[in-house]
Design a protein around this motif. Sequence first.
Motif, PDB file in Angstrom:
ATOM      1  N   SER A  48       0.854  -1.186   0.000  1.00 44.71           N
ATOM      2  CA  SER A  48       0.000   0.000   0.000  1.00 44.71           C
ATOM      3  C   SER A  48       0.891   1.237   0.000  1.00 44.71           C
ATOM      4  N   PHE A  49       0.279   2.411  -0.111  1.00 43.56           N
ATOM      5  CA  PHE A  49       1.053   3.649  -0.047  1.00 43.56           C
ATOM      6  C   PHE A  49       1.791   3.756   1.289  1.00 43.56           C
ATOM      7  N   ARG A  50       1.132   3.389   2.343  1.00 43.78           N
ATOM      8  CA  ARG A  50       1.722   3.557   3.682  1.00 43.78           C
ATOM      9  C   ARG A  50       2.879   2.609   3.930  1.00 43.78           C
ATOM     10  N   THR A  51       2.888   1.476   3.258  1.00 44.54           N
ATOM     11  CA  THR A  51       3.954   0.493   3.500  1.00 44.54           C
ATOM     12  C   THR A  51       4.921   0.400   2.320  1.00 44.54           C
ATOM     13  N   ALA A  52       4.892   1.403   1.425  1.00 44.82           N
ATOM     14  CA  ALA A  52       5.764   1.378   0.250  1.00 44.82           C
ATOM     15  C   ALA A  52       7.233   1.268   0.669  1.00 44.82           C
ATOM     16  N   THR A  53       7.987   0.436  -0.023  1.00 44.37           N
ATOM     17  CA  THR A  53       9.397   0.211   0.292  1.00 44.37           C
ATOM     18  C   THR A  53      10.266   1.297  -0.337  1.00 44.37           C
ATOM     19  N   PRO A  54      11.107   2.020   0.450  1.00 43.32           N
ATOM     20  CA  PRO A  54      11.988   3.046  -0.111  1.00 43.32           C
ATOM     21  C   PRO A  54      13.081   2.430  -0.990  1.00 43.32           C
ATOM     22  N   VAL A  55      13.308   3.034  -2.147  1.00 42.41           N
ATOM     23  CA  VAL A  55      14.356   2.603  -3.075  1.00 42.41           C
ATOM     24  C   VAL A  55      15.101   3.845  -3.542  1.00 42.41           C
ATOM     25  N   LYS A  56      16.429   3.815  -3.490  1.00 39.06           N
ATOM     26  CA  LYS A  56      17.228   4.943  -3.951  1.00 39.06           C
ATOM     27  C   LYS A  56      17.439   4.851  -5.466  1.00 39.06           C
ATOM     28  N   PRO A  57      17.595   6.003  -6.132  1.00 46.72           N
ATOM     29  CA  PRO A  57      17.882   5.969  -7.570  1.00 46.72           C
ATOM     30  C   PRO A  57      19.132   5.151  -7.862  1.00 46.72           C
ATOM     31  N   GLY A  58      19.049   4.292  -8.866  1.00 48.15           N
ATOM     32  CA  GLY A  58      20.173   3.443  -9.227  1.00 48.15           C
ATOM     33  C   GLY A  58      20.151   2.085  -8.570  1.00 48.15           C
ATOM     34  N   GLN A  59      19.352   1.918  -7.506  1.00 42.77           N
ATOM     35  CA  GLN A  59      19.227   0.602  -6.877  1.00 42.77           C
ATOM     36  C   GLN A  59      18.260  -0.265  -7.677  1.00 42.77           C
ATOM     37  N   LYS A  60      18.411  -1.566  -7.539  1.00 43.92           N
ATOM     38  CA  LYS A  60      17.501  -2.507  -8.175  1.00 43.92           C
ATOM     39  C   LYS A  60      16.820  -3.322  -7.091  1.00 43.92           C
ATOM     40  N   ALA A  61      15.522  -3.083  -6.918  1.00 41.55           N
ATOM     41  CA  ALA A  61      14.746  -3.782  -5.908  1.00 41.55           C
ATOM     42  C   ALA A  61      14.070  -4.998  -6.529  1.00 41.55           C
ATOM     43  N   PRO A 181      14.668   2.492 -10.386  1.00 45.08           N
ATOM     44  CA  PRO A 181      14.477   3.883 -10.780  1.00 45.08           C
ATOM     45  C   PRO A 181      15.783   4.486 -11.291  1.00 45.08           C
ATOM     46  N   VAL A 182      15.723   5.147 -12.434  1.00 42.37           N
ATOM     47  CA  VAL A 182      16.891   5.818 -13.009  1.00 42.37           C
ATOM     48  C   VAL A 182      16.597   7.312 -13.014  1.00 42.37           C
ATOM     49  N   VAL A 183      17.443   8.097 -12.352  1.00 41.10           N
ATOM     50  CA  VAL A 183      17.226   9.533 -12.212  1.00 41.10           C
ATOM     51  C   VAL A 183      18.380  10.283 -12.866  1.00 41.10           C
ATOM     52  N   THR A 184      18.056  11.245 -13.741  1.00 47.72           N
ATOM     53  CA  THR A 184      19.069  12.071 -14.403  1.00 47.72           C
ATOM     54  C   THR A 184      18.796  13.537 -14.123  1.00 47.72           C
ATOM     55  N   GLY A 185      19.844  14.362 -14.215  1.00 45.21           N
ATOM     56  CA  GLY A 185      19.705  15.794 -14.004  1.00 45.21           C
ATOM     57  C   GLY A 185      19.419  16.506 -15.304  1.00 45.21           C
ATOM     58  N   ALA A 186      18.440  17.415 -15.308  1.00 46.93           N
ATOM     59  CA  ALA A 186      18.074  18.145 -16.521  1.00 46.93           C
ATOM     60  C   ALA A 186      18.812  19.467 -16.643  1.00 46.93           C
ATOM     61  N   GLY A 187      19.482  19.945 -15.566  1.00 49.21           N
ATOM     62  CA  GLY A 187      20.247  21.182 -15.639  1.00 49.21           C
ATOM     63  C   GLY A 187      19.404  22.421 -15.414  1.00 49.21           C
ATOM     64  N   GLY A 188      20.091  23.575 -15.396  1.00 51.96           N
ATOM     65  CA  GLY A 188      19.440  24.839 -15.086  1.00 51.96           C
ATOM     66  C   GLY A 188      18.410  25.288 -16.099  1.00 51.96           C
ATOM     67  N   ALA A 189      18.428  24.738 -17.310  1.00 52.23           N
ATOM     68  CA  ALA A 189      17.435  25.134 -18.309  1.00 52.23           C
ATOM     69  C   ALA A 189      16.026  24.815 -17.846  1.00 52.23           C
ATOM     70  N   ARG A 190      15.892  23.860 -16.940  1.00 47.64           N
ATOM     71  CA  ARG A 190      14.581  23.470 -16.428  1.00 47.64           C
ATOM     72  C   ARG A 190      14.254  24.137 -15.096  1.00 47.64           C
TER      73      ARG A 190
END
Length: 256
Positions: A48-61, A181-190
């Motif tokens: 559920s939303f309340r028990t969602a497991t935390p995952v850091k960007p780049g980790q594979k759960a 989850p894969v997270v990238t930076g979009a830079g100051g243009a955004r």
Amino acid sequence: MRTRTFLTAAVLAGAALFGVAGTAVADSPSPSPSGSAGAAGPTEAGTSFRTATPVKPGQKATAGASTGDYLYWVVPVDAGQRATMKAKVTLPEAARHGAATWQLDVYDGLRRRQACTYGAQTRAAAADAGSVELSCTLRTVRSWAEPWSNDPLPGGYYVRLTVTGLPQDDLGLPVRAAFEPVVTGAGGARAVDGKLAAPLVPGAAKLEPDGGWSSGRWHDRWVWTAVGGLLAALAGIAGYAVTRGAGRPSRVPPGA
């Protein structure tokens, strides 16, 4: 002669400013994936939303489940970042009675469903398929937005994976899910002006990114804005010097 000297100085000053701006941009985070791609992560998922497991960007759960279960993870995404949520479901080897449709949904910290800019968010797996892969790329997260908008904001993003359609006889069959989850930076243009007082983070989950939340920090957009303003001022002064010099009568030597 003075005009030529001034123009030369202006050009040199502009080149120096561009060099400073280039250094500032080079020092800013590059749009590369966060964390170590594929690093080992949690081996379970919430229900559920309340028990969602935390995952850091780049980790594979990973998680074992039964067909029909809801699987939940939550990922921190900061301002100026763009996240792609990827999931793979390994289907049971046992004979199945028909195709199954799997779906990946993403919600922000206010539990508002976020649209995917691209990616296969819903896919049907044939009765003999061994696996099915899904993905959802979100819009770039903003540091601030109007209350009425649905713009993605910094904080925790819930990811829900489940089957939405299958033969009744296939409910309960064991499956294996992998989420990354894969997270990238979009830079100051955004970047946008303003920031939230605090990220939208669920209270039960410790989701602060490595290095902390960066909302409202220095953006390379500010560097280029300052450089543009200074160069415009130099161009204005140079133009004035040129037109002023052109309007002067040339000096005639005495006795000519």
